[in-house]
Design an enzyme around this catalytic site. Structure first.
Site, PDB file in Angstrom:
ATOM      1  N   SER A   1      -6.561  16.225 -18.400  1.00  0.00           N
ATOM      2  CA  SER A   1      -5.962  15.684 -17.030  1.00  0.00           C
ATOM      3  C   SER A   1      -7.228  15.546 -16.208  1.00  0.00           C
ATOM      4  O   SER A   1      -6.997  14.846 -15.164  1.00  0.00           O
ATOM      5  CB  SER A   1      -5.404  16.812 -16.360  1.00  0.00           C
ATOM      6  OG  SER A   1      -6.316  17.941 -16.043  1.00  0.00           O
TER       7      SER A   1
ATOM      8  N   HIS B   1      -8.840  27.997 -16.251  1.00  0.00           N
ATOM      9  CA  HIS B   1      -9.739  27.143 -15.551  1.00  0.00           C
ATOM     10  C   HIS B   1     -10.621  28.347 -14.626  1.00  0.00           C
ATOM     11  O   HIS B   1     -11.831  27.930 -14.447  1.00  0.00           O
ATOM     12  CB  HIS B   1      -9.184  26.192 -14.441  1.00  0.00           C
ATOM     13  CG  HIS B   1      -8.489  25.084 -15.594  1.00  0.00           C
ATOM     14  ND1 HIS B   1      -7.494  24.369 -15.155  1.00  0.00           N
ATOM     15  CD2 HIS B   1      -8.895  24.542 -16.435  1.00  0.00           C
ATOM     16  CE1 HIS B   1      -7.103  23.662 -16.081  1.00  0.00           C
ATOM     17  NE2 HIS B   1      -8.274  23.395 -16.841  1.00  0.00           N
TER      18      HIS B   1
ATOM     19  N   SER C   1      -4.831  22.938 -19.081  1.00  0.00           N
ATOM     20  CA  SER C   1      -4.735  24.518 -19.173  1.00  0.00           C
ATOM     21  C   SER C   1      -4.183  25.173 -18.067  1.00  0.00           C
ATOM     22  O   SER C   1      -4.014  24.750 -17.000  1.00  0.00           O
ATOM     23  CB  SER C   1      -6.245  25.039 -19.498  1.00  0.00           C
ATOM     24  OG  SER C   1      -6.626  24.216 -20.567  1.00  0.00           O
TER      25      SER C   1
HETATM   26  N1  SAH Z   1      -9.641  20.674 -19.781  1.00  0.00           N
HETATM   27  C1  SAH Z   1      -8.429  19.873 -20.040  1.00  0.00           C
HETATM   28  C2  SAH Z   1      -7.834  20.381 -21.454  1.00  0.00           C
HETATM   29  C3  SAH Z   1      -7.023  19.293 -21.938  1.00  0.00           C
HETATM   30  S1  SAH Z   1      -6.595  19.864 -23.633  1.00  0.00           S
HETATM   31  C4  SAH Z   1      -7.408  19.984 -18.957  1.00  0.00           C
HETATM   32  O1  SAH Z   1      -7.159  21.266 -18.580  1.00  0.00           O
HETATM   33  O2  SAH Z   1      -6.650  19.268 -18.416  1.00  0.00           O
HETATM   34  C5  SAH Z   1      -7.626  19.720 -24.636  1.00  0.00           C
HETATM   35  C6  SAH Z   1      -8.199  18.295 -24.784  1.00  0.00           C
HETATM   36  O3  SAH Z   1      -9.384  18.051 -25.550  1.00  0.00           O
HETATM   37  C7  SAH Z   1      -7.120  17.088 -25.362  1.00  0.00           C
HETATM   38  O4  SAH Z   1      -7.241  16.423 -23.933  1.00  0.00           O
HETATM   39  C8  SAH Z   1      -7.863  16.743 -26.240  1.00  0.00           C
HETATM   40  O5  SAH Z   1      -7.428  15.140 -26.624  1.00  0.00           O
HETATM   41  C9  SAH Z   1      -9.098  16.880 -26.234  1.00  0.00           C
HETATM   42  N2  SAH Z   1      -9.928  16.642 -27.642  1.00  0.00           N
HETATM   43  C10 SAH Z   1      -9.352  17.356 -28.610  1.00  0.00           C
HETATM   44  N3  SAH Z   1     -10.470  17.124 -29.788  1.00  0.00           N
HETATM   45  C11 SAH Z   1     -11.541  16.583 -29.130  1.00  0.00           C
HETATM   46  C12 SAH Z   1     -12.857  15.779 -29.442  1.00  0.00           C
HETATM   47  N4  SAH Z   1     -13.329  16.231 -30.705  1.00  0.00           N
HETATM   48  N5  SAH Z   1     -13.459  15.187 -28.510  1.00  0.00           N
HETATM   49  C13 SAH Z   1     -12.897  15.074 -27.406  1.00  0.00           C
HETATM   50  N6  SAH Z   1     -12.053  15.353 -26.810  1.00  0.00           N
HETATM   51  C14 SAH Z   1     -11.132  16.236 -27.790  1.00  0.00           C
END
Ligand code: SAH
Length: 272
Positions: free
Chosen positions: A111, A65, A60
């Site tokens: 990430s 964040h 994000s």
């Molecule tokens: N906070 C992370 C956001 C990643 S994008 C960052 O800033 O790096 C959102 C993430 O949610 C993705 O990695 C996706 O794989 C995960 N996601 C989507 N549905 C999910 C679920 N049901 N359970 C766990 N993770 C999930």
């Protein structure tokens, strides 16, 4: 707002978020300064925008964040409210009661960047669990965290744990994981008691990093009293998304607030 805060180094990115009042609390700023976003974003890490991390996921944007951590901060900092209080006679009213360590759940940890920032705030006895439904991304979060000595220490000490699971169901840590180092010294009765409390106790803060279809009841149930969840939720038409906070107070009362419009990847079933 998004691009105004971009920088050329981690420090200038965070300074710009501060200047633009997207970070307003000194402890939040200090935590973000301690985590180099370049360990977590594969390209242009100091731009204030999301970046692809593969598997249709993104890290994000820094200002999102920042907003999440600013909102959750009161539920992240080590607790002081069940430390001994002075009665009218100046005698501590609760003597020797252990401080309850913070427990934080980062759903859709991707990430691993935000998981790391959250861990910077919970104190040395707190625990942050990052949950991912794609195991390659769980591995990515862990590998990114291993790029710094501080990150390695968080993983090796068990203060940060990445797990694979469906975040819509929340998470309960297996009891044996509560104390890292299986085969270590036998646990005493107090350890066992606090583990049980841990197990039953849920989460002080839940961050959801993907847009949910609803304010999942199970997640609200797993919030401690008091506790707060920060969660993007899609409107019924599935087009607009808004950040919501769900607060559970000391008495278990729930307050839901719809805050502002956002764009997140969806919280879904795991890909087959
Ligand atoms: N906070 C992370 C956001 C990643 S994008 C960052 O800033 O790096 C959102 C993430 O949610 C993705 O990695 C996706 O794989 C995960 N996601 C989507 N549905 C999910 C679920 N049901 N359970 C766990 N993770 C999930």
């Amino acid at each position: 707002m998004a691009w105004r805060s971009s920088g050329t180094s981690n420090e200038s990115l965070i300074e710009n978020l501060w200047k633009n009042k997207l970070i307003t609390q000194p402890l939040v700023k200090a935590a973000f300064l301690r985590v180099d976003r370049a360990h977590y974003a594969p390209s242009s890490p100091y731009e204030d925008r999301p970046q692809s991390i593969g598997h249709s996921a993104t890290i994000s944007a820094p200002h999102m964040h920042a907003s999440a951590v600013e909102s959750l901060l009161p539920f992240l900092l080590p607790r002081t409210d069940d430390e001994p209080k002075q009665s009218a006679e100046g005698v501590p009213s609760i003597v020797g009661q252990p401080r309850r360590p913070r427990r934080v759940l980062d759903i859709g940890s991707g990430s691993g960047y935000l998981t790391h920032v959250l861990a910077e705030l919970v104190g040395s006895d707190g625990v942050v669990v990052g949950i991912e439904h794609i195991s390659a991304l769980k591995e990515l979060g862990e590998a990114n965290m291993r790029k710094s000595a501080e990150g390695r220490d968080l993983l090796d000490s068990g203060r940060v744990r990445f797990r694979v699971g469906d975040g819509r169901k929340g998470w309960a840590e297996p009891t044996s994981d509560s104390k890292p180092g299986v085969g270590g010294p036998a646990r005493d009765a107090e350890d066992a008691r606090s583990e049980n409390k841990d197990q039953a106790g849920g989460w002080d803060a839940i961050h959801v990093g993907a847009a949910a279809a609803e304010l999942h009841e199970e997640l609200v149930r797993q919030l401690r009293s008091p506790g707060r969840m920060f969660i993007p939720v899609s409107d019924e038409d599935g087009f607009d998304q808004y950040i919501w906070t769900v607060d559970k107070d000391e008495d278990g009362r729930i307050e839901k607030k719809k805050l502002y419009g956002v764009r997140y990847v969806p919280l879904t079933d795991a890909p087959k």
